[in-house]
Design a protein around this motif. Structure first.
Motif, PDB file in Angstrom:
ATOM      1  N   VAL A   1       1.234   4.789   1.928  1.00 12.42           N
ATOM      2  CA  VAL A   1       0.865   5.372   3.217  1.00 12.42           C
ATOM      3  C   VAL A   1       1.100   6.874   3.157  1.00 12.42           C
ATOM      4  O   VAL A   1       2.165   7.333   2.733  1.00 12.42           O
ATOM      5  CB  VAL A   1       1.703   4.748   4.359  1.00 12.42           C
ATOM      6  CG1 VAL A   1       1.278   5.320   5.706  1.00 12.42           C
ATOM      7  CG2 VAL A   1       1.561   3.232   4.354  1.00 12.42           C
TER       8      VAL A   1
ATOM      9  N   ALA B   1       6.262   1.739   8.530  1.00  9.51           N
ATOM     10  CA  ALA B   1       6.108   2.005   7.090  1.00  9.51           C
ATOM     11  C   ALA B   1       7.395   2.572   6.497  1.00  9.51           C
ATOM     12  O   ALA B   1       7.842   2.150   5.424  1.00  9.51           O
ATOM     13  CB  ALA B   1       4.943   2.969   6.854  1.00  9.51           C
TER      14      ALA B   1
ATOM     15  N   ASP C   1       0.644  -5.268   7.247  1.00  9.16           N
ATOM     16  CA  ASP C   1      -0.082  -4.242   6.493  1.00  9.16           C
ATOM     17  C   ASP C   1       0.739  -3.742   5.308  1.00  9.16           C
ATOM     18  O   ASP C   1       0.170  -3.199   4.355  1.00  9.16           O
ATOM     19  CB  ASP C   1      -0.418  -3.071   7.427  1.00  9.16           C
ATOM     20  CG  ASP C   1      -1.863  -2.635   7.296  1.00  9.16           C
ATOM     21  OD1 ASP C   1      -2.667  -3.393   6.724  1.00  9.16           O
ATOM     22  OD2 ASP C   1      -2.198  -1.542   7.776  1.00  9.16           O
ATOM     23  N   PHE C   2       2.053  -3.893   5.386  1.00 13.36           N
ATOM     24  CA  PHE C   2       2.935  -3.311   4.369  1.00 13.36           C
ATOM     25  C   PHE C   2       3.610  -4.337   3.465  1.00 13.36           C
ATOM     26  O   PHE C   2       4.082  -3.994   2.389  1.00 13.36           O
ATOM     27  CB  PHE C   2       4.021  -2.468   5.043  1.00 13.36           C
ATOM     28  CG  PHE C   2       3.482  -1.407   5.960  1.00 13.36           C
ATOM     29  CD1 PHE C   2       2.458  -0.586   5.550  1.00 13.36           C
ATOM     30  CD2 PHE C   2       3.983  -1.245   7.242  1.00 13.36           C
ATOM     31  CE1 PHE C   2       1.942   0.391   6.381  1.00 13.36           C
ATOM     32  CE2 PHE C   2       3.483  -0.271   8.088  1.00 13.36           C
ATOM     33  CZ  PHE C   2       2.453   0.546   7.656  1.00 13.36           C
TER      34      PHE C   2
ATOM     35  N   TYR D   1       3.018   2.930  13.519  1.00  5.61           N
ATOM     36  CA  TYR D   1       2.593   2.544  12.168  1.00  5.61           C
ATOM     37  C   TYR D   1       3.437   3.242  11.111  1.00  5.61           C
ATOM     38  O   TYR D   1       3.946   2.608  10.182  1.00  5.61           O
ATOM     39  CB  TYR D   1       1.118   2.898  12.010  1.00  5.61           C
ATOM     40  CG  TYR D   1       0.454   2.325  10.785  1.00  5.61           C
ATOM     41  CD1 TYR D   1       0.011   1.007  10.769  1.00  5.61           C
ATOM     42  CD2 TYR D   1       0.255   3.100   9.648  1.00  5.61           C
ATOM     43  CE1 TYR D   1      -0.617   0.475   9.655  1.00  5.61           C
ATOM     44  CE2 TYR D   1      -0.371   2.576   8.527  1.00  5.61           C
ATOM     45  CZ  TYR D   1      -0.806   1.263   8.543  1.00  5.61           C
ATOM     46  OH  TYR D   1      -1.430   0.736   7.434  1.00  5.61           O
ATOM     47  N   LEU D   2       3.615   4.551  11.249  1.00  9.53           N
ATOM     48  CA  LEU D   2       4.400   5.307  10.277  1.00  9.53           C
ATOM     49  C   LEU D   2       5.884   4.934  10.347  1.00  9.53           C
ATOM     50  O   LEU D   2       6.563   4.884   9.323  1.00  9.53           O
ATOM     51  CB  LEU D   2       4.215   6.806  10.498  1.00  9.53           C
ATOM     52  CG  LEU D   2       2.837   7.365  10.143  1.00  9.53           C
ATOM     53  CD1 LEU D   2       2.707   8.817  10.611  1.00  9.53           C
ATOM     54  CD2 LEU D   2       2.578   7.271   8.644  1.00  9.53           C
TER      55      LEU D   2
ATOM     56  N   LYS E   1       0.824  -1.206   0.000  1.00  6.36           N
ATOM     57  CA  LYS E   1       0.000   0.000   0.000  1.00  6.36           C
ATOM     58  C   LYS E   1       0.857   1.255   0.000  1.00  6.36           C
ATOM     59  O   LYS E   1       2.072   1.199   0.257  1.00  6.36           O
ATOM     60  CB  LYS E   1      -0.932  -0.004   1.212  1.00  6.36           C
ATOM     61  CG  LYS E   1      -0.206   0.112   2.540  1.00  6.36           C
ATOM     62  CD  LYS E   1      -1.112  -0.212   3.711  1.00  6.36           C
ATOM     63  CE  LYS E   1      -2.298   0.694   3.831  1.00  6.36           C
ATOM     64  NZ  LYS E   1      -3.078   0.430   5.056  1.00  6.36           N
TER      65      LYS E   1
END
Length: 338
Positions: A129, A165, A216-217, A161-162, A127
């Motif tokens: 971000v 990422a 998620d990544f 989260y960031l 994804k």
């Protein structure tokens, strides 16, 4: 961008409507969302009314709110033109950015640059971000520019989260050879010994948020393979002692639960070619009474050192359910120390 705003005659009085023309009806459908839910979100948040007339959208409301709604609709359409999707979080992010620009001298027309300029878009395998608040944008910029960065603030603001990422982005780009994610295994109500299984089974529940972020990544099979090859490591803070972490992107999550000695130990693991990110929430310390949080000491001792950045978040940066921000604000208001 292919969007035109239809302005009323100059002598019109008490005009409370802005008309926007969108040439691509297919993109306009995506802009409105299923059952016009995207329009409803903007209407509810900004207290405006949006009416669809063919390939036109009429924004009705007070001047300032009407102008912001029109800007957001134009920017969302611009996202669709570049092949990106429009989700509730994207709308909320643009509204936040627009509100934070008030009183800061930032023109509303410049807001799109916050999403497209520099390194504010983080590409991973699964994804793209994007930061959704000014604080998140500054934080992402700091993660790319500094060898050691701190992200401090309440739950739900995207600190970890960031950071993960950015770590995945740098790993994919070949800037680091591995990713190391760590947390203090501090009990918050339950004792580790009461959990069944071996040491890994006992520790994994504490590490689960880090696994969730990685999945998620990156594709699940790739995550499993990289963990098996030890190119991704997820381990309790205690396992970091005695190591030198070179050419790695290292994240210490829940750092408020590290003691002063643990924090010093962890910070001194930084090796050549590595980046280190420390995230924590000073309001959620689970250490025994009387034990000083290593995050607070690090903040006090390291401020002002070149190449070490400190980024702070508030309830306004919460990007989880809107109720989370209200819950945090309620607890903050009841805290006698504040």
């Amino acid at each position: 961008m292919g969007i035109s705003a239809i302005t009323p005659p100059p002598n019109a009085e008490d005009v409370h409507e802005t008309l926007l023309e969108f040439p691509d009806n297919r993109l306009l459908i995506d802009l409105c969302g299923e059952f016009d839910r995207n329009l409803a979100q903007i209407e509810h948040t900004l207290n405006v009314h949006i009416i669809r007339r063919g390939n036109l959208l009429a924004v009705v409301g007070d001047g300032e709110a009407r102008g912001q709604a029109a800007m957001i609709l134009q920017q969302l359409y611009g996202r669709l033109e570049t092949g990106k999707s429009v989700e509730a979080g994207d709308i909320e992010g643009l509204i936040r950015m627009g509100n934070s620009a008030e009183g800061t001298g930032t023109r509303q027309g410049d807001q799109m640059e916050l999403f497209q300029g520099g390194r504010t878009e983080i590409k991973t395998r699964k994804k793209l971000v994007e930061p959704r608040t000014d604080a998140q944008k500054a934080y992402v910029k700091a993660l790319f520019e500094n060898e050691l960065a701190f992200g401090i603030g309440p739950a739900g603001t995207g600190k970890t989260y960031l950071a993960v990422a950015v770590g995945v982005n740098m790993f994919i780009g070949g800037h680091v050879d591995r990713i190391i994610l760590s947390r203090p295994a501090v009990e918050a109500g339950e004792k580790l010994g009461y959990l069944p299984g071996d040491m890994k089974d006992k520790v994994d529940p504490y590490m689960q948020p880090l696994y969730d972020a990685l999945n998620d990544f990156l594709p699940g099979k790739q995550v499993a393979k990289l963990i098996e090859e030890k190119r991704i490591e997820i381990a309790p803070l205690a396992f970091m002692r005695g190591r030198t972490l070179a050419n790695a992107f290292v994240v210490l999550d829940e750092a408020q639960n590290a003691t002063t000695m643990q924090m010093k130990m962890f910070l001194t693991r930084l090796g050549e070619g590595s980046r280190m990110v420390i995230t924590g929430d000073r309001s959620q310390v689970d250490l025994p009474r009387g034990v000083q949080s290593g995050l607070q000491d690090a903040e006090r001792l390291l401020k002002g050192i070149d190449k070490i950045s400190f980024n702070y978040f508030t309830s306004k940066d919460v990007v989880r359910h809107p109720l989370v921000a209200k819950i945090i604000e309620a607890y903050d208001a009841d805290d006698p120390a504040k």
